[in-house]
Write a protein that holds these residues in place. Structure first.
Motif, PDB file in Angstrom:
ATOM      1  N   LEU A  85      41.830  24.659   3.211  1.00  0.00           N
ATOM      2  CA  LEU A  85      40.994  24.225   2.082  1.00  0.00           C
ATOM      3  C   LEU A  85      39.672  23.655   2.580  1.00  0.00           C
ATOM      4  O   LEU A  85      38.604  23.894   1.991  1.00  0.00           O
ATOM      5  N   TYR A  86      39.736  22.905   3.685  1.00  0.00           N
ATOM      6  CA  TYR A  86      38.517  22.332   4.260  1.00  0.00           C
ATOM      7  C   TYR A  86      37.597  23.434   4.774  1.00  0.00           C
ATOM      8  O   TYR A  86      36.371  23.392   4.565  1.00  0.00           O
ATOM      9  N   LEU A  87      38.153  24.438   5.416  1.00  0.00           N
ATOM     10  CA  LEU A  87      37.336  25.538   5.954  1.00  0.00           C
ATOM     11  C   LEU A  87      36.670  26.332   4.839  1.00  0.00           C
ATOM     12  O   LEU A  87      35.507  26.748   4.960  1.00  0.00           O
ATOM     13  N   ILE A  88      37.388  26.557   3.752  1.00  0.00           N
ATOM     14  CA  ILE A  88      36.786  27.245   2.597  1.00  0.00           C
ATOM     15  C   ILE A  88      35.629  26.406   2.050  1.00  0.00           C
ATOM     16  O   ILE A  88      34.555  26.937   1.718  1.00  0.00           O
ATOM     17  N   ALA A  89      35.835  25.102   1.972  1.00  0.00           N
ATOM     18  CA  ALA A  89      34.760  24.208   1.518  1.00  0.00           C
ATOM     19  C   ALA A  89      33.550  24.319   2.434  1.00  0.00           C
ATOM     20  O   ALA A  89      32.399  24.351   1.972  1.00  0.00           O
ATOM     21  N   ARG A  90      33.782  24.372   3.753  1.00  0.00           N
ATOM     22  CA  ARG A  90      32.671  24.497   4.702  1.00  0.00           C
ATOM     23  C   ARG A  90      31.881  25.777   4.455  1.00  0.00           C
ATOM     24  O   ARG A  90      30.648  25.783   4.499  1.00  0.00           O
ATOM     25  N   ALA A  91      32.577  26.867   4.209  1.00  0.00           N
ATOM     26  CA  ALA A  91      31.894  28.140   3.970  1.00  0.00           C
ATOM     27  C   ALA A  91      31.044  28.072   2.699  1.00  0.00           C
ATOM     28  O   ALA A  91      29.902  28.552   2.672  1.00  0.00           O
TER      29      ALA A  91
END
Length: 661
Positions: A85-91
């Motif tokens: 979820l954090y990585l998707i937010a970063r993208a």
């Protein structure tokens, strides 16, 4: 037959993922990303290939392209990774889709909270929460900055300079006749590549002819077959600063030879600047008197901090001073460059009011208070959610150069760009401007006089932290004493409003039981009509532990004598209080001199001065067995003892050292 074919296809897919994993683990993330994407061409539903293709984008360039792959991986296997979820937010964040990013950041925060004590320890959960909340803050800043873009034109400086590989760290001379920069392009000193499958860093020079930058050449005399990175150049173009990995990472200097574009063999800049820690960026003021540099040495505000060192002779630099919390944040602060008029410091930071990655900031020097003002973001589109760094301004203030990744106007990876004001008649320089109030039309005769702007107080804040950077409550003592002192507005932050008719120099002592006291200078400017002013001073207190050393800043002796002057008593009283609050410590009072006089005489003078301080403390009831007086004479200088007065003054000092706790 169909079953056999399907099994064969899936096996090819798995083979490619295995190859990509090897490339990624070796450090070749770009080629690994390409191989993962090839695997997805065979099997679009390969979970690991989708996940790792997204990771490779996030860790190289075109970070926003990670989104498609990470969303697919999450759709196929929501438990693919605890941080999905954090990585998707970063993208989303890198793609400037801030509302969507905030939504996923908040979902991740809820997930971390739910797993605290199970999948995450309490300390790890706090760390992840703090970072994610910072990212949400960056998204909100990004929304604000993009809503009011600054009036600037940003262009690639030259296709002759920028390539599909990396170009960064531009450094220009005052006349902009040539630029030195770093690149990882083909054709450098070594045909080999580093583990990331990119060529080694080399330093290049390009000249400007007829308004255009010509084809760059390798800079002679400074490049090797491994990494060589330029940092900056002196305004007159005679001295190059560069970075080498020696001793944990140090700053080196090279001087221009008589032959065109040839430079001397690099040597370390100064023992006062370089340390066993990493020093990675530097610049020199136009007058050559101040050096600003970056270091991650202990005692800063967190990450890499910016320091300033003053010259006390030709190519000699004194002990560095941390520029404080107006400049330095708890994150990395980098690439300091002072404007030619000496009034504005430009730098990059991952902290302050940023929108993500390194943003470019400026801080104005306040002559009245003798402090740097709080950092101001230069705005969008200069800054983006990715790294924007190595910002440097032309002598006339009408152009700036910096390194950034910009898909729409760049050539490939990180490139060098030039920033110019869209309308030179309306914009004074290439720094970000606040909205201007339109000129008033000619006024009609007024019925009544307009009220005059009221005097605005000067707001002074003292921010106190411990050695880890955590806020710390303390006692704030203002000298000379005033009717009211500083008010605590939150843990570690103290405020006082001043309404002075004229500028006034003061001193602030910060003390807390169990910690070494610290005294700082504070110059408060006069209040001005209609203009708010703010000063922020950062103070970091060290606990009273063995080995802690402190210079007693306000200890005065008559010239060439050992008798304490009366104005020394306030500082000595603070030392007395530390001794009483910590009844088990033993201390050393260390006297130091400059090199004027004979060695034996200076040794004796420094010892007798240290003994005077010891005698004063004994006279106040402190047990003499706890105090050792030592005279070091001229043997432990902080700066050169050559003829420069500034260096000698630094060396004439009295120190207080805790021997045992």
């Amino acid at each position: 037959m169909l079953t056999t074919l399907t099994t064969t296809v899936w096996a090819q897919d798995a083979d490619l993922v295995a190859i990509a994993d090897e490339q990624y683990n070796f450090g070749d993330k770009r080629d690994a990303g390409e191989t993962y994407r090839q695997a997805l061409g065979i099997n679009p539903d390969n979970v690991r290939a989708n996940y790792m293709a997204g990771i490779c984008y996030l860790e190289t360039i075109h970070k926003e392209k990670a989104l498609t792959y990470l969303l697919k991986a999450y759709e196929l296997a929501p438990e693919i990774s605890p941080d999905i979820l954090y990585l998707i937010a970063r993208a989303y964040h890198y793609g400037e889709q801030f509302d969507e990013a905030i939504g996923y950041y908040q979902r991740y925060l809820s997930d971390v909270e739910a797993k605290k004590g199970q999948q995450y320890s309490k300390s790890k959960a706090q760390e992840l929460t703090k970072q994610t909340e910072r990212n949400i803050y960056e998204c909100n800043v990004g929304k604000e900055l993009m809503a009011s873009p600054v009036p600037m034109d940003i262009t690639s400086i030259s296709e002759a300079v920028n390539t599909v590989e990396l170009e960064y760290a531009p450094a220009i001379t005052s006349d902009e006749s040539f630029m030195i920069f770093t690149s990882r392009r083909a054709g450098g000193m070594s045909p080999d590549k580093a583990n990331d499958n990119l060529f080694y860093e080399d330093i290049y020079i390009t000249h400007r002819q007829n308004g255009k930058w010509n084809a760059p050449k390798l800079l002679e005399g400074v490049n090797t077959e491994t990494h060589d990175a330029s940092i900056n150049i002196s305004p007159d173009g005679s001295m190059l600063m560069l970075y080498q990995d020696d001793n944990g990472g140090d700053i080196f200097v090279s001087y221009k030879e008589k032959k065109e574009d040839e430079w001397s063999k690099p040597r370390p800049i100064s023992d006062n600047v370089n340390s066993e820690f990493r020093e990675s960026a530097a610049s020199i003021s136009a007058d050559g008197k101040r050096l600003f540099f970056t270091s991650d040495r202990p005692g800063g505000y967190g990450g890499a901090d910016i320091y300033m060192s003053e010259a006390y002779g030709k190519n000699k630099w004194g002990q560095p001073v941390n520029l404080g919390p107006a400049i330095n944040s708890e994150y990395d602060d980098d690439s300091p460059v002072l404007s030619y008029d000496g009034t504005t410091l430009y730098f990059s930071s991952k902290g302050h009011r940023g929108m993500g990655g390194f943003d470019v900031f400026k801080s104005e020097w306040n002559d009245s208070s003798g402090t740097w003002m709080n950092a101001e973001n230069l705005g969008y589109p200069i800054n983006t959610p990715d790294d924007d760094d190595h910002y440097t301004v032309s002598a006339d203030g009408m152009r700036a150069y910096y390194a950034s990744v910009k898909d729409n106007i760049g050539v490939g990876d990180m490139d060098i760009f030039m920033i110019t004001a869209k309308d030179p008649e309306e914009v004074d320089s290439v720094e970000a401007k606040k909205p201007q109030v339109a000129e008033k039309a000619p006024e009609k005769p007024a019925v009544a006089p307009q009220p005059q702007p009221e005097l605005q107080p000067v707001v002074c804040q003292i921010v106190v932290t411990d050695a880890t950077g955590a806020p710390l409550d303390a006692q704030i003592i203002l000298q000379p004493a005033t009717e009211t002192g500083f008010e605590s507005i939150k843990t570690g932050t103290f405020r006082k409003d001043f309404m002075l008719k004229e500028s006034k120099a003061m001193q602030v002592t910060v003390r807390k039981e169990g910690y070494m006291f610290q005294t700082i200078d504070l110059t408060v400017p006069a209040a001005q009509a209609g203009k708010a002013q703010q000063i922020t001073k950062g103070v970091r207190l060290q606990p009273v532990t063995a080995g802690v050393r402190r210079i007693l800043r306000n200890i005065y002796f008559e010239f060439d004598k050992v008798h304490l002057r009366p104005e020394s008593h306030d500082e000595l009283a603070k030392l007395e209080q530390i001794m009483r609050e910590n009844p088990t410590i033993t201390v050393e009072i260390a006297g130091h001199t400059d090199k004027i006089g004979t060695w034996d005489y200076n040794k004796e003078l420094s010892l007798r001065r240290a003994q005077s301080v010891r005698a004063w403390l004994i006279g106040r009831g402190i047990d003499g067995s706890r105090i050792k007086a030592v005279g070091y004479g001229e043997t432990r200088p902080l700066a050169s003892n050559d003829d420069e007065e500034e260096g000698r003054e630094l060396n004439r000092r009295t120190e207080f050292v805790v021997l045992t706790r």
